[in-house]
Scaffold this motif. Structure first.
Motif, PDB file in Angstrom:
ATOM      1  N   ARG A 137      -6.132  -5.471   6.910  1.00  0.00           N
ATOM      2  CA  ARG A 137      -7.346  -5.388   7.832  1.00  0.00           C
ATOM      3  C   ARG A 137      -6.903  -4.244   8.709  1.00  0.00           C
ATOM      4  NH1 ARG A 137      -9.235 -11.079   8.236  1.00  0.00           N
ATOM      5  NH2 ARG A 137     -10.618 -11.232   6.495  1.00  0.00           N
ATOM      6  N   GLN A 138      -5.795  -4.574   9.324  1.00  0.00           N
ATOM      7  CA  GLN A 138      -5.224  -3.639  10.284  1.00  0.00           C
ATOM      8  C   GLN A 138      -5.082  -2.158   9.706  1.00  0.00           C
ATOM      9  OE1 GLN A 138      -1.929  -5.365  12.067  1.00  0.00           O
ATOM     10  NE2 GLN A 138      -2.169  -4.284  13.981  1.00  0.00           N
ATOM     11  N   LEU A 139      -4.696  -2.282   8.373  1.00  0.00           N
ATOM     12  CA  LEU A 139      -4.642  -1.034   7.799  1.00  0.00           C
ATOM     13  C   LEU A 139      -5.844  -0.218   7.661  1.00  0.00           C
ATOM     14  CD1 LEU A 139      -2.430   1.059   6.165  1.00  0.00           C
ATOM     15  CD2 LEU A 139      -3.291  -0.219   4.111  1.00  0.00           C
ATOM     16  N   ASP A 140      -6.942  -0.889   7.213  1.00  0.00           N
ATOM     17  CA  ASP A 140      -8.062  -0.757   7.109  1.00  0.00           C
ATOM     18  C   ASP A 140      -8.822   0.145   8.348  1.00  0.00           C
ATOM     19  OD1 ASP A 140     -10.465  -0.088   5.372  1.00  0.00           O
ATOM     20  OD2 ASP A 140     -11.463  -1.887   6.182  1.00  0.00           O
ATOM     21  N   SER A 141      -8.357  -0.838   9.371  1.00  0.00           N
ATOM     22  CA  SER A 141      -9.061  -0.245  10.594  1.00  0.00           C
ATOM     23  C   SER A 141      -8.492   1.090  11.241  1.00  0.00           C
ATOM     24  CB  SER A 141      -8.749  -1.347  11.803  1.00  0.00           C
ATOM     25  OG  SER A 141      -7.430  -1.419  12.215  1.00  0.00           O
ATOM     26  N   TYR A 142      -6.994   1.099  10.709  1.00  0.00           N
ATOM     27  CA  TYR A 142      -6.642   2.382  11.001  1.00  0.00           C
ATOM     28  C   TYR A 142      -7.280   3.751  10.037  1.00  0.00           C
ATOM     29  CZ  TYR A 142      -2.940   0.262  13.698  1.00  0.00           C
ATOM     30  OH  TYR A 142      -2.184  -0.489  14.644  1.00  0.00           O
ATOM     31  N   MET A 143      -7.571   3.039   8.998  1.00  0.00           N
ATOM     32  CA  MET A 143      -7.875   4.369   8.062  1.00  0.00           C
ATOM     33  C   MET A 143      -9.457   4.861   8.270  1.00  0.00           C
ATOM     34  SD  MET A 143      -6.385   3.358   4.321  1.00  0.00           S
ATOM     35  CE  MET A 143      -7.812   2.991   3.569  1.00  0.00           C
ATOM     36  N   GLY A 144     -10.228   3.856   9.058  1.00  0.00           N
ATOM     37  CA  GLY A 144     -11.416   4.225   9.470  1.00  0.00           C
ATOM     38  C   GLY A 144     -12.422   4.527   8.223  1.00  0.00           C
ATOM     39  N   ARG A 145     -13.131   5.567   8.104  1.00  0.00           N
ATOM     40  CA  ARG A 145     -14.118   5.452   6.954  1.00  0.00           C
ATOM     41  C   ARG A 145     -13.362   6.544   5.740  1.00  0.00           C
ATOM     42  NH1 ARG A 145     -18.482   3.190   8.407  1.00  0.00           N
ATOM     43  NH2 ARG A 145     -19.740   4.440   6.644  1.00  0.00           N
ATOM     44  N   TYR A 146     -12.216   6.602   5.919  1.00  0.00           N
ATOM     45  CA  TYR A 146     -11.448   7.183   4.724  1.00  0.00           C
ATOM     46  C   TYR A 146     -11.935   6.860   3.591  1.00  0.00           C
ATOM     47  CZ  TYR A 146      -7.772  10.314   2.743  1.00  0.00           C
ATOM     48  OH  TYR A 146      -7.346  11.220   2.141  1.00  0.00           O
ATOM     49  N   PRO A 147     -12.360   7.802   2.518  1.00  0.00           N
ATOM     50  CA  PRO A 147     -12.900   7.238   1.315  1.00  0.00           C
ATOM     51  C   PRO A 147     -11.736   6.842   0.254  1.00  0.00           C
ATOM     52  CG  PRO A 147     -12.835   9.689   1.264  1.00  0.00           C
ATOM     53  CD  PRO A 147     -12.163   9.210   2.735  1.00  0.00           C
ATOM     54  N   VAL A 148     -11.497   5.566   0.386  1.00  0.00           N
ATOM     55  CA  VAL A 148     -10.497   4.690  -0.224  1.00  0.00           C
ATOM     56  C   VAL A 148     -10.953   3.391  -0.687  1.00  0.00           C
ATOM     57  CG1 VAL A 148      -8.071   3.925  -0.666  1.00  0.00           C
ATOM     58  CG2 VAL A 148      -8.524   6.064   0.470  1.00  0.00           C
ATOM     59  N   TYR A 149     -10.929   3.136  -1.851  1.00  0.00           N
ATOM     60  CA  TYR A 149     -11.487   1.725  -2.260  1.00  0.00           C
ATOM     61  C   TYR A 149     -10.426   0.817  -2.025  1.00  0.00           C
ATOM     62  CZ  TYR A 149     -15.656   4.209  -3.994  1.00  0.00           C
ATOM     63  OH  TYR A 149     -16.847   4.655  -4.301  1.00  0.00           O
ATOM     64  N   LEU A 150     -10.115  -0.197  -1.549  1.00  0.00           N
ATOM     65  CA  LEU A 150      -9.020  -0.914  -1.492  1.00  0.00           C
ATOM     66  C   LEU A 150      -9.705  -2.415  -1.463  1.00  0.00           C
ATOM     67  CD1 LEU A 150      -6.115  -0.288  -0.492  1.00  0.00           C
ATOM     68  CD2 LEU A 150      -6.744  -0.730   1.828  1.00  0.00           C
ATOM     69  N   TYR A 151      -8.896  -3.299  -2.369  1.00  0.00           N
ATOM     70  CA  TYR A 151      -9.307  -4.733  -2.615  1.00  0.00           C
ATOM     71  C   TYR A 151      -8.205  -5.506  -2.955  1.00  0.00           C
ATOM     72  CZ  TYR A 151     -10.656  -4.076  -7.164  1.00  0.00           C
ATOM     73  OH  TYR A 151     -10.688  -3.516  -8.701  1.00  0.00           O
TER      74      TYR A 151
END
Ligand code: ADP
Length: 731
Positions: free
Chosen positions: A10-24
């Motif tokens: 989640r933290q990582l995702d928040s850093y990435m912002g709207r970077y177009p990477v699908y992550l799950y």
């Protein structure tokens, strides 16, 4: 671990912002444990109500095939795969590249997976398009009938397509890595062909439809055209070249064929000109044969013409041209080859050589004689069917069994070769003859093109022969017309003369009539004086001369009267011997006077001529007179012999002398009226003789030799009894 990991993510995702990477994150059963914001936004059905990643992400009931793979993942392995999915209904497929990281928690088997995906649709589509293009390109190259090859800068083969394999016979394995020199003929290398190609590519960048030759694996040389393009790398440096090589051998062959045909046609044209240069048949035949055998012509070694002889109904050898042996052939051919000569020059060289010696072919020509009724004979067959026949190694090609013998010898034996061709010569109406052509010296096979050309030429030759014949007959007709015209002119002249003569005759007759009576008196008195005057006196001698001259004058008068006004005839059966005795006695004095010996061999006893005694007497008198005069100015003894003979049909009288004879140049003129060679002659005697004899149904023949004498023979029909009504007398 799960919660901690999710926190980190989640933290990582928040850093990435709207970077177009699908992550799950999923567990081992594909249950969705966590997904990033981007994924949730992009996938509308990702609403949390679908617990499994394949349901949430792809809207499916079962795990995806590629996710099943995940199960088989070996420990510690990270897999990377591209998924092609429609992320939203009715949307084009997207390509997502996923990195799947297995999550272990001390166990051997992963407890879950972290999947990181990026959308590579754009690049994937580009890649796929490129791939399709490449495949298309490869299949074009591969299926091309032309050879397509790629070479590096050192002329080594990089690519060698199936077309190249088929064309050159080398497989790709054999050629790849090999130098292209393998297929370039040595002679072309020597003249720097490769250098030329390289230079063209360097200066222009390409070479278009360059026509040259290449070598196949089996050594065969083929004609090709090459289109080559330089290949540059991304920085513009040359890295090699492509070559598209097309086999143009058959086109080239056609071109050669065409060129040959054009040449052939111009040659035929030249031959034609030669044929029409003369109307002299023998010269035409010579030209035909020379044209067939000269190097510049149809290139046969030997040719013979046989012509149809209508009189004997035979096909007969007429003329042949060709050397007897190799030595002779070389002698002629060498002279012809030293530089180009027109056909006309070739013909003169041949003609000169032909006249110099006896060629064997002349002997062959004499042996070639076939009766036209031998319908099964090959030569007669060619003449009558107007077809060409080829004999190859003793066999008539595509023909039935034909007779090929002449007087028991086979044609092959006579010609001295077992391969030849027989071509007919014919006009519209009839077969004129045949030509036999062979290669008896070189033994070169007779090619079908040679036969074709010969056929065309023979056709032209036939026309020329026909033409010459027409010309000849035209000439004959012209000559006949000229003769007829000349005769007409002569007749016109004769007619004119006859008219003048008739007028003259009329007058002469009157004068003659007036002179005749006093002449009879003079003759009668001279006769009286001869009888009464003593012998050997001058008076008697003079009286004899007067008598002779009166006789002469009477004869002239008779001749004049006869020619101007033929007397009415008094016909009866006449004993010619009796008349001859009468003439001999009248002329006896003159004969004796000139010391001529007269011999009478009168052997016709039963024969009779039906006619006018006076006229016959007069005719014979003229002949006697001429015979006597034939000794004038000759100082040798003269003989006159008169003979008669008869058979069932004819009565013949011959008056011969051994006098001066008649010059052959005037022989045919002597019967013309007024023709005379004598200073005191009238030129009427013989014409009267002819007229009288012909009016008795007879004819006069003269046989004379200058210096030896002359014989005049009169031949009459023998009539032992008077015909009922004579139609032959005419008057
Ligand atoms: P003419 O005697 O008046 O000349 P003819 O018609 O009798 O006329 O003969 C024509 C010519 O034929 C003579 O001039 C003479 O040249 C030639 N001729 C006739 N008979 C004889 C002969 N027996 N011998 C030689 N020449 C002859």
């Amino acid at each position: 671990m799960k919660d901690r990991l999710i926190r980190i993510l989640r933290q990582l995702d928040s850093y990435m912002g709207r970077y177009p990477v699908y992550l799950y994150l999923i567990d081992a059963e594909y249950r969705l444990l966590w997904s990033n914001q981007f994924l949730e936004e992009k996938l509308p059905h990702f609403d949390g109500s679908r617990p499994f990643c394949y349901q949430a992400l792809w809207n499916r009931e079962h795990p995806c095939d590629d996710c099943l793979l995940v199960q088989d993942l070996e420990r510690q392995k990270v897999i990377k795969n591209v998924l092609q999915r429609s992320l939203q209904p009715e949307q084009d497929d997207r390509y997502l590249e996923f990195l799947t990281l297995p999550i272990f928690e001390g166990q051997d088997q992963p407890r879950g997976y972290l999947r990181i995906g990026v959308d590579i649709t754009q690049s994937e589509k580009e890649r796929l398009a490129l791939q399709t293009q490449e495949r298309l390109f490869a299949s074009i190259i591969d299926s091309s009938a032309d050879a397509i090859i790629f070479l590096d800068n050192n002329d080594r083969v990089l690519e060698w397509n199936r077309g190249a394999e088929d064309l050159f016979g080398y497989s790709a394995e054999e050629m790849i890595g090999q130098s292209i020199l393998k297929i370039i003929p040595q002679e072309l290398m020597e003249i720097g062909e490769l250098y030329y190609i390289r230079k063209e590519l360097q200066t222009r960048g390409y070479l278009k439809k360059y026509e040259t030759q290449r070598l196949k694996k089996d050594g065969e040389l083929i004609y090709v055209d090459i289109t080559s393009t330089r290949i540059l790398d991304s920085e513009g440096h040359p890295i090699g070249r492509s070559e598209i090589i097309k086999d143009i051998t058959s086109r080239k062959e056609l071109e050669f064929e065409l060129r040959r045909t054009v040449l052939e046609l111009s040659k035929l044209n030249e031959l034609n000109e030669l044929l029409y240069r003369t109307y002299e048949p023998r010269e035409i035949f010579e030209n035909i044969l020379i044209a067939i055998t000269s190097g510049e012509g149809l290139r046969f070694n030997r040719a013979i013409i046989l012509l149809r002889d209508k009189k004997t109904n035979m096909l007969k050898g007429y003329l042949g041209v060709g050397p007897s042996d190799e030595e002779e052939a070389q002698a002629i051919w060498a002279e012809l080859q030293d530089h180009y000569r027109s056909l006309q020059e070739v013909v003169s060289i041949y003609r000169e050589k032909m006249g110099q010696r006896e060629y064997q072919v002349h002997r062959i020509v004499q042996q070639l004689q076939v009766p036209i009724e031998k319908k099964k004979h090959l030569l007669v067959r060619a003449l009558e069917s107007r077809q060409v026949y080829q004999v190859q190694e003793g066999e008539v090609i595509s023909g039935h069994l034909y007779d090929i013998h002449i007087n028991g010898r086979s044609l092959m034996d006579i010609l001295g070769t077992d391969s030849f061709v027989v071509v007919p010569l014919f006009s519209k109406q009839e077969g004129l003859g045949v030509i036999i052509a062979d290669n008896c010296i070189t033994n070169r096979d007779i090619a079908s093109e040679d036969i074709e050309s010969l056929k065309v030429f023979a056709h032209q030759a036939s026309l020329a022969i026909e033409n010459a014949r027409l010309y000849q007959s035209l000439q004959d007709r012209i000559r006949e017309l000229q003769d007829a015209y000349q005769r007409l002119e002569e007749n016109q002249q004769k007619l004119l003369r006859a008219e003048r003569l008739a007028a003259l005759g009329e007058m002469a007759a009157k004068v003659a009539h007036e002179i005749r009576n006093p002449l009879v008196s003079i003759g009668g008195f001279a006769n009286l004086i001869t009888r009464r005057a003593p012998e050997n006196t001058d008076i008697r001698k003079f009286a004899v001369i007067i008598k002779e001259q009166v006789l002469n004058l009477e004869n002239i008068l008779n001749n004049i009267l006869n020619i101007s006004r033929p007397p009415r005839s008094d016909k009866k059966l006449i004993d010619v011997n009796r008349i001859i005795h009468q003439v001999a006695s009248v002329m006896g004095g003159a004969i004796e006077h000139r010391g001529i010996r007269l011999a009478l061999n009168l052997n016709c006893f039963s024969g009779k001529v039906y006619g006018d005694e006076k006229l016959l007497y007069h005719a014979l008198l003229n002949l006697f007179k001429n015979a006597i005069e034939a000794f004038e100015d000759l100082d040798r003894p003269g003989n006159i012999t008169v003979q008669t003979h008869c058979d069932n049909n004819n009565v013949m009288i011959e008056v011969c002398d051994n006098g001066r004879g008649i010059d052959p140049a005037i022989l045919e003129k002597i019967f013309q009226p007024f023709f005379t060679t004598k200073s005191s002659g009238t030129g009427l005697g013989l014409s009267i003789v002819k007229q009288i004899v012909e009016s008795h149904g007879g004819e006069v023949v003269v046989d004379s030799r200058p210096g030896e004498g002359s014989c005049f023979r009169l031949v009459f029909p023998n009539r032992r009894q008077a015909p009922e009504e004579s139609s032959e007398m005419g008057n």
